[in-house]
Motif scaffolding. Structure first.
Motif, mmCIF file in Angstrom:
data_model
loop_
_atom_site.group_PDB
_atom_site.id
_atom_site.type_symbol
_atom_site.label_atom_id
_atom_site.label_comp_id
_atom_site.label_asym_id
_atom_site.label_seq_id
_atom_site.Cartn_x
_atom_site.Cartn_y
_atom_site.Cartn_z
ATOM 1 N N UNK A 83 0.839 -1.200 0.000
ATOM 2 C CA UNK A 83 0.000 0.000 0.000
ATOM 3 C C UNK A 83 0.876 1.253 0.000
ATOM 4 N N UNK A 84 1.961 1.193 0.772
ATOM 5 C CA UNK A 84 2.871 2.347 0.826
ATOM 6 C C UNK A 84 3.457 2.602 -0.560
ATOM 7 N N UNK A 85 3.856 1.537 -1.251
ATOM 8 C CA UNK A 85 4.422 1.681 -2.597
ATOM 9 C C UNK A 85 3.400 2.276 -3.559
ATOM 10 N N UNK A 86 2.170 1.735 -3.479
ATOM 11 C CA UNK A 86 1.140 2.236 -4.388
ATOM 12 C C UNK A 86 0.909 3.721 -4.144
ATOM 13 N N UNK A 87 0.813 4.076 -2.851
ATOM 14 C CA UNK A 87 0.578 5.482 -2.528
ATOM 15 C C UNK A 87 1.710 6.374 -3.010
ATOM 16 N N UNK A 88 2.953 5.879 -2.830
ATOM 17 C CA UNK A 88 4.096 6.668 -3.299
ATOM 18 C C UNK A 88 3.997 6.869 -4.808
ATOM 19 N N UNK A 89 3.673 5.799 -5.524
ATOM 20 C CA UNK A 89 3.570 5.876 -6.978
ATOM 21 C C UNK A 89 2.481 6.836 -7.410
ATOM 22 N N UNK A 90 1.321 6.706 -6.761
ATOM 23 C CA UNK A 90 0.211 7.577 -7.126
ATOM 24 C C UNK A 90 0.567 9.030 -6.877
ATOM 25 N N UNK A 91 1.201 9.247 -5.724
ATOM 26 C CA UNK A 91 1.520 10.629 -5.368
ATOM 27 C C UNK A 91 2.546 11.215 -6.330
ATOM 28 N N UNK A 92 3.574 10.422 -6.654
ATOM 29 C CA UNK A 92 4.615 10.935 -7.538
ATOM 30 C C UNK A 92 4.085 11.169 -8.952
ATOM 31 N N UNK A 93 3.124 10.326 -9.377
ATOM 32 C CA UNK A 93 2.592 10.528 -10.732
ATOM 33 C C UNK A 93 1.675 11.751 -10.781
ATOM 34 N N UNK A 94 1.073 12.061 -9.648
ATOM 35 C CA UNK A 94 0.185 13.208 -9.642
ATOM 36 C C UNK A 94 -1.178 12.937 -10.244
ATOM 37 N N UNK A 95 -1.534 11.667 -10.321
ATOM 38 C CA UNK A 95 -2.837 11.317 -10.900
ATOM 39 C C UNK A 95 -3.980 12.039 -10.191
ATOM 40 N N UNK A 96 -3.854 12.131 -8.867
ATOM 41 C CA UNK A 96 -4.925 12.775 -8.117
ATOM 42 C C UNK A 96 -4.924 14.287 -8.296
ATOM 43 N N UNK A 134 -3.783 16.082 -10.873
ATOM 44 C CA UNK A 134 -3.919 16.604 -12.240
ATOM 45 C C UNK A 134 -5.103 15.939 -12.945
ATOM 46 N N UNK A 135 -6.311 16.308 -12.527
ATOM 47 C CA UNK A 135 -7.494 15.648 -13.110
ATOM 48 C C UNK A 135 -7.602 15.898 -14.612
ATOM 49 N N UNK A 136 -7.075 17.037 -15.087
ATOM 50 C CA UNK A 136 -7.217 17.338 -16.515
ATOM 51 C C UNK A 136 -6.479 16.277 -17.339
ATOM 52 N N UNK A 137 -5.221 16.033 -16.958
ATOM 53 C CA UNK A 137 -4.434 15.016 -17.672
ATOM 54 C C UNK A 137 -5.101 13.653 -17.548
ATOM 55 N N UNK A 138 -5.480 13.329 -16.295
ATOM 56 C CA UNK A 138 -6.032 12.009 -16.036
ATOM 57 C C UNK A 138 -7.291 11.780 -16.881
ATOM 58 N N UNK A 139 -8.212 12.741 -16.824
ATOM 59 C CA UNK A 139 -9.490 12.517 -17.499
ATOM 60 C C UNK A 139 -9.330 12.528 -19.009
ATOM 61 N N UNK A 140 -8.420 13.377 -19.508
ATOM 62 C CA UNK A 140 -8.253 13.371 -20.965
ATOM 63 C C UNK A 140 -7.581 12.079 -21.424
#
Lengths: 355, 567
Positions: A130-143, A145-151
């Protein structure tokens, strides 16, 4: 083992609750081959005998491959197939049985015990992941940058468009389901000889499998008008049966009085259920039974369904006689032949409007 | 086999030579780490664990024989004039697919044998998968943590049937063409999009020129690849979870008792591959299957009476035969319920129910534990009853698929038979459920009697007052344990509808339904004896009416003739 979720019945529970306690693994039983050297040697001989015979059979396989002609028979059955199969199958079986005998009689047979572990990972592993996943998600900025994610979702979703469009040429759009090659004036011919039929050639009670004349070469021609795979497609709609019944037995519905010739009627041979060619004829009852799913049609009563899973009556082809006295069709089928399809109701309405 | 004279493999001549190359591989792949865990992995033994193996090995046989057939088979529907060695067809127009099938059967030595082995192995593949699935079902082996492997298995069964049908259609003989015609009718019956699907799949009007090349691709590439992937996942999960085992002395939910992979299990399983291959080869040699030359090339205006699909399609075929002829017209469209419901819905329903069952059962029992011990079918009466009901449903559909054959063989009316099947498909499963559950409960009671009153020795004793009685003796303790190693029944308490303050609970209604289903699930089941009951029984058995029972250490009951058996 984690004990937070799992609760196994464990035999190490101090208080006895089970009616019978686990007596534990039973002592090992020796086999005859373990204690008797004679038995051991016998098993060894048996097993190696099987392997040797198997090798012999494979040699025999090669001998029969070259020695037996393909038209030789054995008990009314291809001798080559029998010899090849018997030697191959026999050899394989002997190898298999030999190996299993080896395992059962000579290999060690002491039972072993292995402990199980719960299927789930340990709590630490789960946390680390879970820690790894959270680190990855945070570093990618998926949360963030909704514009990038949704497009991105949009573009990947739109990938469905080319994937589906590419399949468009799998086949043409549906067409021609409401028509066959029959038309006014086309001769009805015998399905084997291709010869046209005169009404007087048909006896009462007789059934003839027939087809449209275009399926056979016209006089002086090499090839029929419809041939190759087009012929198969046309046949699967235009095949017919011609029957003669006593005119007094027939009860034509309104508008069909003149579709026959002195008790000779013509129906589609293609079952309206799932399209089997239907041809089991009960002469005395005027019933026609489909051999595939047993739908039964009454040919004296306008092809009505009297039993089975078919819903629509067997379409009838109006008949006439041409100037040379041969039976001809007076039109294409007024009803749609072959199995039902979603647009059938619409197409039938159009056909009814045209006539 | 004596170990004292054994030379370790690394000291033998072979080992000295092999150590180099194996070391070379291990330097690059690190094989020892994986091998250490798995070479001596323990697998438990029981005959029923072999059913899945039959399916696996018949799949391998299919791959081997299938590759052989592809060397000559030509998946083309172009019409050619036959000039091969089967005299009756010379000069006849037929598709290349059919002509090349005849070529394999008559002109390639061993070709007919490989075709027949391939077909027999296909029938065996689906049959073994089905039998394996029933074994898993009736012993509860699909329970946590194996639900995903159950789903993979359901997928394998479905794909296996599609694969079989695709193969059955390839030779383009009269029978396989008739099968395709049926599928064409089935596709057409799909509401709204049926015609479009038909024209896209067949590349035009039935039969078109595309369907056999397309089915060939599916048959030799697409579906086998999916099957291989799923089989690999199935086996990996089997290794990860470790095989289930039957409860018994020393065999608990926490261990696995059996023989090591190397050498015993590897030898038995490997040997069994040869047995399956040999068996199918003998079938191919001795029993004819699908003689395509007897049917002739496909012609949409011909069919033979008694046309039958391969056995595993018989269930769908039967449902289609017994369905009433419902068709309706609304929204300007024709809806062919008579074909769509049985044809698409029948198998759809079967596979949906199969896929959902482990989750439904878990919801009903509320059991969240891992289960590695198999359950005897009698100890889950409702599950066993439902399973037999499902088998009956399948069986009635299957028998209905041969209603014409049954009618002609037994001189029965086909119409009467069809009506019987129409009613039977609903009625017989219910009867089968009730009877099976009763039998299970009866067997549970018999087990309980054996524990509490001992087993019947067959020794009749005459008492001083002249009465006769059969002597009972306690079962060996291993057997007693085996009969009582299953779970005790849970307490069935009706759920509270309100909380302590009298406020209705949010999930009150669901809980109530669940409670009702749960009561049905456990209804009538006999619980195993309690500790107190067994202790009481032990005293009772030790001394019946003051006459101690001394049957001796080696007493093993008596034979039919009344002579005591001994070692």
């Amino acid at each position: 083992m984690s004990d937070e979720i799992q609760s196994h019945d464990s035999s190490s529970t101090p208080v006895r609750t089970e009616p019978v306690q686990d007596p534990g693994l039973q002592p090992h039983q020796w086999r005859p081959t373990d204690v008797d050297p004679a038995q051991e040697r016998r098993a060894e001989r048996q097993i190696s005998g099987m392997f040797t015979v198997a090798a012999l059979l494979f040699v025999l396989f090669a001998v029969s491959y070259f020695a037996i002609d393909s038209d030789q028979t054995f008990l009314n059955w291809s001798a080559s197939n029998f010899a090849l199969g018997a030697t191959l199958g026999g050899g394989l079986l002997l190898i298999g049985v030999g190996i299993i005998q080896w395992a059962k009689k000579l290999m060690g047979d002491h039972e072993m015990v292995e402990m199980r572990h719960p299927a789930r990972s340990s709590a630490e592993d789960r946390e680390a992941v879970m820690a790894d996943i959270n680190a990855g998600l945070q570093e990618s900025g998926v949360g963030r940058r909704p514009l990038i994610r949704n497009s991105l979702f949009l573009s990947v979703g739109a990938l469905a468009v080319p994937s589906v469009v590419l399949l468009r040429d799998l086949g043409p759009l549906p067409h021609g389901q409401d028509e066959t090659v029959w038309k006014k004036g086309m001769r009805v011919v015998n399905d084997v000889s291709g010869l046209p039929i005169r009404p007087e050639e048909i006896e009462v009670g007789q059934l003839i499998n027939a087809e449209p004349a275009v399926f056979f070469p016209a006089e002086g021609e090499e090839e029929a008008e419809v041939h190759g795979h087009e012929l198969l497609a046309a046949k699967s709609k235009a095949a017919i049966i011609v029957v003669r019944m006593r005119p007094e037995d027939i009860t034509p519905s309104e508008g069909r009085e003149n579709w026959g010739i002195d008790g000779i009627l013509c129906y589609s041979k293609i079952c309206t259920h799932v399209g089997c060619p239907i041809s089991l004829w009960e002469q005395q009852t005027h019933h026609l039974l489909c051999p595939c799913h047993q739908s039964t049609f009454d040919l004296a009563d306008n092809g009505k369904v009297i039993f089975g899973p078919a819903h629509r009556p067997l379409p009838q082809l109006p008949l006439g006689v041409d100037s040379e006295g041969y039976i001809i069709a007076m039109s294409d089928f007024p009803e749609i032949v072959a199995p039902s399809y979603p647009e059938l109701a619409r197409d039938q309405k159009r056909l009814d409007g045209e006539s | 086999m004596s170990t004292d004279t054994y030379t370790p493999v690394e000291d033998t001549g072979f080992g000295k030579k092999a150590a180099g190359p194996v070391g070379w591989l291990d330097d690059r792949l690190g094989l020892a780490g994986v091998a250490k865990k798995n070479l001596r992995k323990v697998f438990p033994e029981h005959w029923s664990f072999m059913l899945g193996e039959i399916a696996l090995w018949s799949f391998v046989v299919l791959l081997l024989t299938g590759v052989f057939l592809t060397f000559w088979f030509q998946p083309s529907m172009s019409e050619v004039v036959y000039d091969g060695s089967y005299a009756p067809f010379r000069g006849l127009e037929m598709s290349q697919a059919y002509a090349s099938t005849l070529h394999i059967s008559f002109d390639i030595r061993g070709g007919l044998l490989m075709r027949q082995i391939h077909h027999w192995a296909a029938a065996l593949f689906v049959g073994a998968m089905l039998a394996h699935m029933l074994r898993i079902f009736f012993t509860g082996a699909y329970r946590k943590p194996r639900e995903i492997n159950w789903l993979i298995g359901v997928g394998l069964l479905a794909l296996g049937m599609v694969e079989g049908f695709a193969g059955y259609s390839l030779p383009d003989d009269l029978l396989s063409g008739t099968g395709l015609r049926f599928v064409d009718g089935l596709i057409r019956s799909i509401p709204l999009v049926g015609s479009y699907l038909e024209f896209f799949i067949f590349g035009g009007e039935f039969p078109g020129e595309e369907i056999i090349p397309r089915l060939y691709m599916a048959h030799i590439l697409l579906i086998p690849a999916l099957l291989l992937g799923l089989i690999a996942a199935h086996m990996l999960l089997l290794v990860y979870h470790k095989h289930t085992q039957w409860p018994g002395a020393g065999r608990t939910n926490d261990n696995v008792v059996g023989y090591p992979m190397l050498p015993v299990y590897a030898a038995k399983a490997g040997g069994f591959f040869f047995v399956v291959f040999g068996f199918t080869a003998l079938m191919g040699a001795l029993v004819q299957i699908n003689p395509v030359w007897a049917y002739g090339p496909y012609n949409p205006s011909e069919v033979t009476a008694g046309s039958q699909p391969d056995w595993y399609m018989g269930f769908s075929e039967g449902l289609v035969r017994i369905m009433p002829n419902w068709e309706s017209t609304f929204l300007g469209h024709t809806w062919s319920w008579n074909v769509f419901i049985p044809g698409v819905g029948g198998l759809g329903l079967l596979f949906t129910v199969l896929a959902l069952w482990p989750f439904v059962e878990r919801w009903v029992t509320g059991d969240q534990r891992e289960h590695h011990l198999l359950e005897r079918p009698r100890n889950a009466p409702t599950r066993t009853g439902l399973g037999v009901a499902g088998m009956t449903f399948y069986g009635v559909g299957w028998a209905a698929g041969g209603n014409d054959i049954i009618a002609t063989q037994f001189h029965l009316s086909i119409n009467a038979l069809t009506h019987i099947f129409r009613i039977g498909i609903f009625l017989f499963p219910v009867i089968a459920f009730i009877i099976t559950r009763r039998i299970c409960i009866g067997l549970q009671r018999a087990d309980q009697n054996k524990i509490l009153h001992g087993y019947e020795t067959g020794v009749i004793e005459r008492s001083p007052d002249g009465s006769y009685a059969e002597r009972h003796a306690p079962l060996p303790v291993t057997e007693q344990y085996r009969l009582t190693a299953h779970d005790r029944l849970p307490a069935l308490e009706a759920p509270a509808e309100t909380d302590e303050n009298g406020v209705a609970l949010p999930h009150g209604r669901v809980a109530k339904v669940r409670h009702r289903v749960r009561s049905f699930y456990y209804k009538g089941a006999i619980d195993k004896p309690t500790l107190a009951e067994v202790e009481h029984a032990d005293e009772h058995l030790a001394e019946i009416e003051g006459h101690p029972v001394h049957l001796g250490e080696d007493f093993q009951g008596v034979s039919e003739t009344g002579i005591p058996k001994s070692h």
